[in-house]
Design a protein around this motif. Sequence first.
Motif, PDB file in Angstrom:
ATOM      1  N   TYR A   2       0.864  -1.178   0.000  1.00  0.00           N
ATOM      2  CA  TYR A   2       0.000   0.000   0.000  1.00  0.00           C
ATOM      3  C   TYR A   2       0.901   1.228   0.000  1.00  0.00           C
ATOM      4  CZ  TYR A   2      -3.776  -3.217   0.969  1.00  0.00           C
ATOM      5  OH  TYR A   2      -4.690  -4.237   0.873  1.00  0.00           O
ATOM      6  N   ASP A   3       0.695   2.099  -0.989  1.00  0.00           N
ATOM      7  CA  ASP A   3       1.654   3.184  -1.197  1.00  0.00           C
ATOM      8  C   ASP A   3       1.020   4.574  -1.264  1.00  0.00           C
ATOM      9  OD1 ASP A   3       0.393   2.816  -3.631  1.00  0.00           O
ATOM     10  OD2 ASP A   3       2.229   2.840  -4.808  1.00  0.00           O
ATOM     11  N   MET A   4      -0.135   4.735  -0.654  1.00  0.00           N
ATOM     12  CA  MET A   4      -0.787   6.044  -0.659  1.00  0.00           C
ATOM     13  C   MET A   4      -1.338   6.341   0.733  1.00  0.00           C
ATOM     14  SD  MET A   4      -3.621   7.233  -3.399  1.00  0.00           S
ATOM     15  CE  MET A   4      -3.630   8.880  -4.007  1.00  0.00           C
ATOM     16  N   LYS A   5      -1.082   7.533   1.234  1.00  0.00           N
ATOM     17  CA  LYS A   5      -1.543   7.905   2.576  1.00  0.00           C
ATOM     18  C   LYS A   5      -2.982   8.404   2.593  1.00  0.00           C
ATOM     19  CE  LYS A   5       1.580  10.932   3.528  1.00  0.00           C
ATOM     20  NZ  LYS A   5       2.435  11.904   4.210  1.00  0.00           N
ATOM     21  N   SER A   6      -3.481   8.888   1.453  1.00  0.00           N
ATOM     22  CA  SER A   6      -4.771   9.570   1.442  1.00  0.00           C
ATOM     23  C   SER A   6      -5.916   8.753   0.838  1.00  0.00           C
ATOM     24  CB  SER A   6      -4.640  10.889   0.682  1.00  0.00           C
ATOM     25  OG  SER A   6      -4.196  10.638  -0.638  1.00  0.00           O
ATOM     26  N   ASP A   7      -5.640   7.543   0.349  1.00  0.00           N
ATOM     27  CA  ASP A   7      -6.678   6.685  -0.216  1.00  0.00           C
ATOM     28  C   ASP A   7      -6.096   5.281  -0.377  1.00  0.00           C
ATOM     29  OD1 ASP A   7      -9.142   5.934  -1.196  1.00  0.00           O
ATOM     30  OD2 ASP A   7      -9.098   7.257  -2.930  1.00  0.00           O
ATOM     31  N   TYR A   8      -6.965   4.294  -0.635  1.00  0.00           N
ATOM     32  CA  TYR A   8      -6.473   2.935  -0.857  1.00  0.00           C
ATOM     33  C   TYR A   8      -5.864   2.836  -2.249  1.00  0.00           C
ATOM     34  CZ  TYR A   8      -8.660   1.334   3.399  1.00  0.00           C
ATOM     35  OH  TYR A   8      -8.982   1.160   4.705  1.00  0.00           O
ATOM     36  N   ASN A   9      -4.607   2.457  -2.280  1.00  0.00           N
ATOM     37  CA  ASN A   9      -3.859   2.282  -3.510  1.00  0.00           C
ATOM     38  C   ASN A   9      -2.750   1.285  -3.208  1.00  0.00           C
ATOM     39  OD1 ASN A   9      -3.288   3.358  -6.301  1.00  0.00           O
ATOM     40  ND2 ASN A   9      -1.300   3.696  -5.353  1.00  0.00           N
ATOM     41  N   SER A  10      -2.504   0.386  -4.124  1.00  0.00           N
ATOM     42  CA  SER A  10      -1.404  -0.555  -3.922  1.00  0.00           C
ATOM     43  C   SER A  10      -0.580  -0.651  -5.189  1.00  0.00           C
ATOM     44  CB  SER A  10      -1.937  -1.935  -3.521  1.00  0.00           C
ATOM     45  OG  SER A  10      -2.734  -2.471  -4.549  1.00  0.00           O
ATOM     46  N   TRP A  11       0.584  -1.235  -5.053  1.00  0.00           N
ATOM     47  CA  TRP A  11       1.473  -1.453  -6.188  1.00  0.00           C
ATOM     48  C   TRP A  11       1.780  -2.940  -6.235  1.00  0.00           C
ATOM     49  CZ3 TRP A  11       6.334  -3.158  -7.602  1.00  0.00           C
ATOM     50  CH2 TRP A  11       6.792  -2.734  -8.851  1.00  0.00           C
ATOM     51  N   PHE A  12       1.499  -3.570  -7.374  1.00  0.00           N
ATOM     52  CA  PHE A  12       1.682  -5.001  -7.573  1.00  0.00           C
ATOM     53  C   PHE A  12       2.936  -5.294  -8.378  1.00  0.00           C
ATOM     54  CE2 PHE A  12      -2.835  -5.452  -6.620  1.00  0.00           C
ATOM     55  CZ  PHE A  12      -2.948  -6.760  -6.145  1.00  0.00           C
ATOM     56  N   ALA A  13       3.603  -6.381  -8.066  1.00  0.00           N
ATOM     57  CA  ALA A  13       4.650  -6.975  -8.894  1.00  0.00           C
ATOM     58  C   ALA A  13       4.529  -8.478  -8.701  1.00  0.00           C
ATOM     59  CB  ALA A  13       6.027  -6.483  -8.478  1.00  0.00           C
ATOM     60  N   TYR A  14       4.136  -9.175  -9.756  1.00  0.00           N
ATOM     61  CA  TYR A  14       3.957 -10.614  -9.613  1.00  0.00           C
ATOM     62  C   TYR A  14       4.054 -11.335 -10.945  1.00  0.00           C
ATOM     63  CZ  TYR A  14      -1.040 -10.101 -10.893  1.00  0.00           C
ATOM     64  OH  TYR A  14      -2.215  -9.834 -11.525  1.00  0.00           O
ATOM     65  N   THR A  15       4.135 -12.651 -10.835  1.00  0.00           N
ATOM     66  CA  THR A  15       4.226 -13.532 -11.987  1.00  0.00           C
ATOM     67  C   THR A  15       3.063 -14.507 -11.963  1.00  0.00           C
ATOM     68  OG1 THR A  15       6.635 -13.381 -11.967  1.00  0.00           O
ATOM     69  CG2 THR A  15       5.686 -15.241 -13.147  1.00  0.00           C
ATOM     70  N   LEU A  16       2.383 -14.619 -13.088  1.00  0.00           N
ATOM     71  CA  LEU A  16       1.399 -15.687 -13.270  1.00  0.00           C
ATOM     72  C   LEU A  16       2.174 -16.907 -13.760  1.00  0.00           C
ATOM     73  CD1 LEU A  16      -1.490 -13.797 -15.114  1.00  0.00           C
ATOM     74  CD2 LEU A  16      -1.443 -14.543 -12.726  1.00  0.00           C
ATOM     75  N   ARG A  18       1.889 -23.357 -20.652  1.00  0.00           N
ATOM     76  CA  ARG A  18       3.125 -23.488 -19.865  1.00  0.00           C
ATOM     77  C   ARG A  18       3.905 -22.200 -20.017  1.00  0.00           C
ATOM     78  NH1 ARG A  18       3.713 -28.017 -17.483  1.00  0.00           N
ATOM     79  NH2 ARG A  18       3.275 -30.040 -18.343  1.00  0.00           N
ATOM     80  N   GLY A  19       4.416 -21.715 -18.894  1.00  0.00           N
ATOM     81  CA  GLY A  19       5.214 -20.493 -18.924  1.00  0.00           C
ATOM     82  C   GLY A  19       4.724 -19.500 -17.898  1.00  0.00           C
ATOM     83  N   THR A  20       5.174 -18.269 -18.052  1.00  0.00           N
ATOM     84  CA  THR A  20       4.842 -17.215 -17.099  1.00  0.00           C
ATOM     85  C   THR A  20       4.440 -15.939 -17.816  1.00  0.00           C
ATOM     86  OG1 THR A  20       7.106 -16.355 -17.003  1.00  0.00           O
ATOM     87  CG2 THR A  20       6.538 -18.110 -15.437  1.00  0.00           C
ATOM     88  N   ILE A  21       3.682 -15.116 -17.096  1.00  0.00           N
ATOM     89  CA  ILE A  21       3.384 -13.737 -17.515  1.00  0.00           C
ATOM     90  C   ILE A  21       3.733 -12.851 -16.327  1.00  0.00           C
ATOM     91  CG2 ILE A  21       1.610 -12.085 -18.191  1.00  0.00           C
ATOM     92  CD1 ILE A  21       0.041 -14.375 -19.460  1.00  0.00           C
ATOM     93  N   ASN A  22       4.552 -11.831 -16.551  1.00  0.00           N
ATOM     94  CA  ASN A  22       4.995 -10.922 -15.485  1.00  0.00           C
ATOM     95  C   ASN A  22       4.202  -9.617 -15.560  1.00  0.00           C
ATOM     96  OD1 ASN A  22       7.136 -12.695 -14.684  1.00  0.00           O
ATOM     97  ND2 ASN A  22       8.145 -12.094 -16.568  1.00  0.00           N
ATOM     98  N   LEU A  23       3.645  -9.213 -14.399  1.00  0.00           N
ATOM     99  CA  LEU A  23       2.834  -8.002 -14.318  1.00  0.00           C
ATOM    100  C   LEU A  23       3.374  -7.077 -13.239  1.00  0.00           C
ATOM    101  CD1 LEU A  23       0.675 -10.677 -14.468  1.00  0.00           C
ATOM    102  CD2 LEU A  23      -0.770  -8.792 -15.109  1.00  0.00           C
ATOM    103  N   MET A  24       3.225  -5.785 -13.459  1.00  0.00           N
ATOM    104  CA  MET A  24       3.574  -4.822 -12.414  1.00  0.00           C
ATOM    105  C   MET A  24       2.893  -3.486 -12.678  1.00  0.00           C
ATOM    106  SD  MET A  24       7.507  -3.650 -13.312  1.00  0.00           S
ATOM    107  CE  MET A  24       8.071  -4.677 -12.034  1.00  0.00           C
ATOM    108  N   GLY A  25       2.622  -2.782 -11.572  1.00  0.00           N
ATOM    109  CA  GLY A  25       2.058  -1.449 -11.694  1.00  0.00           C
ATOM    110  C   GLY A  25       1.118  -1.103 -10.559  1.00  0.00           C
ATOM    111  N   ALA A  26       0.611   0.114 -10.625  1.00  0.00           N
ATOM    112  CA  ALA A  26      -0.275   0.651  -9.594  1.00  0.00           C
ATOM    113  C   ALA A  26      -1.681   0.089  -9.740  1.00  0.00           C
ATOM    114  CB  ALA A  26      -0.319   2.172  -9.687  1.00  0.00           C
ATOM    115  N   ASP A  27      -2.276  -0.248  -8.612  1.00  0.00           N
ATOM    116  CA  ASP A  27      -3.668  -0.691  -8.556  1.00  0.00           C
ATOM    117  C   ASP A  27      -4.441   0.387  -7.808  1.00  0.00           C
ATOM    118  OD1 ASP A  27      -6.102  -1.949  -8.316  1.00  0.00           O
ATOM    119  OD2 ASP A  27      -5.383  -3.566  -7.033  1.00  0.00           O
ATOM    120  N   LEU A  28      -5.082   1.280  -8.551  1.00  0.00           N
ATOM    121  CA  LEU A  28      -5.873   2.361  -7.965  1.00  0.00           C
ATOM    122  C   LEU A  28      -7.200   1.761  -7.509  1.00  0.00           C
ATOM    123  CD1 LEU A  28      -5.074   4.930 -10.774  1.00  0.00           C
ATOM    124  CD2 LEU A  28      -3.901   4.636  -8.592  1.00  0.00           C
ATOM    125  N   MET A  29      -7.195   1.218  -6.320  1.00  0.00           N
ATOM    126  CA  MET A  29      -8.242   0.324  -5.845  1.00  0.00           C
ATOM    127  C   MET A  29      -9.649   0.906  -5.836  1.00  0.00           C
ATOM    128  SD  MET A  29      -5.865  -1.192  -2.821  1.00  0.00           S
ATOM    129  CE  MET A  29      -7.090  -2.148  -1.988  1.00  0.00           C
TER     130      MET A  29
END
Length: 177
Positions: A96-110, A118-129
């Motif tokens: 969670y990276d915002m003090k004034s509202d719910y917001n998170s930053w994701f970095a993950y692999t499917l 077979r394989g992976t997909i890599n995702l990253m970025g802000a999730d303005l919840m």
Amino acid sequence: MTGGRQACCALLLLLLSSGLALALKDAQPCWRLILYYHDVMFDGANAANATAATVANATTLGNFKFGRLVVFDDPVTADEDLRSPPVARAQGLYFYDMKSDYNSWFAYTLVFNSSEHRGTINLMGADLMMEKTRDVSVVGGTGDFFMARGVATFRTEAVEGAAYFRLQMDVKLYECY
């Protein structure tokens, strides 16, 4: 190069880049997956079923979990049912990276390991919840998704307090090799 030639080259470059941007805006994905991400938070008593855990607690800055870090190994299904067989695992983190509202930053692999993919997909970025839909970048992949690029559109489907949430992920790949 003379001033006239420079202006002509600059105009040509501008026209080409504008045309490319318009072509990309209307591009159809070469691969599209609709997936469901299920996050079951560890609460101290559900170790057998939990798929995510807080590894750094929130700070006291604001009321929106600012600074909280969660690591996860979540099931990803082809439908909304958590009990459905997983088609992939989502492995990574969000904080969670915002003090004034719910917001998170994701970095993950499917991580796909089935007869279908077979394989992976890599995702990253802000999730303005608080937004109905939000986009996270697809920044790479392996196996069936080698060097994939695209976007995953998140839509929150279910929230059960702090214990569970489900996201629909509309993954659209625009670079497929």
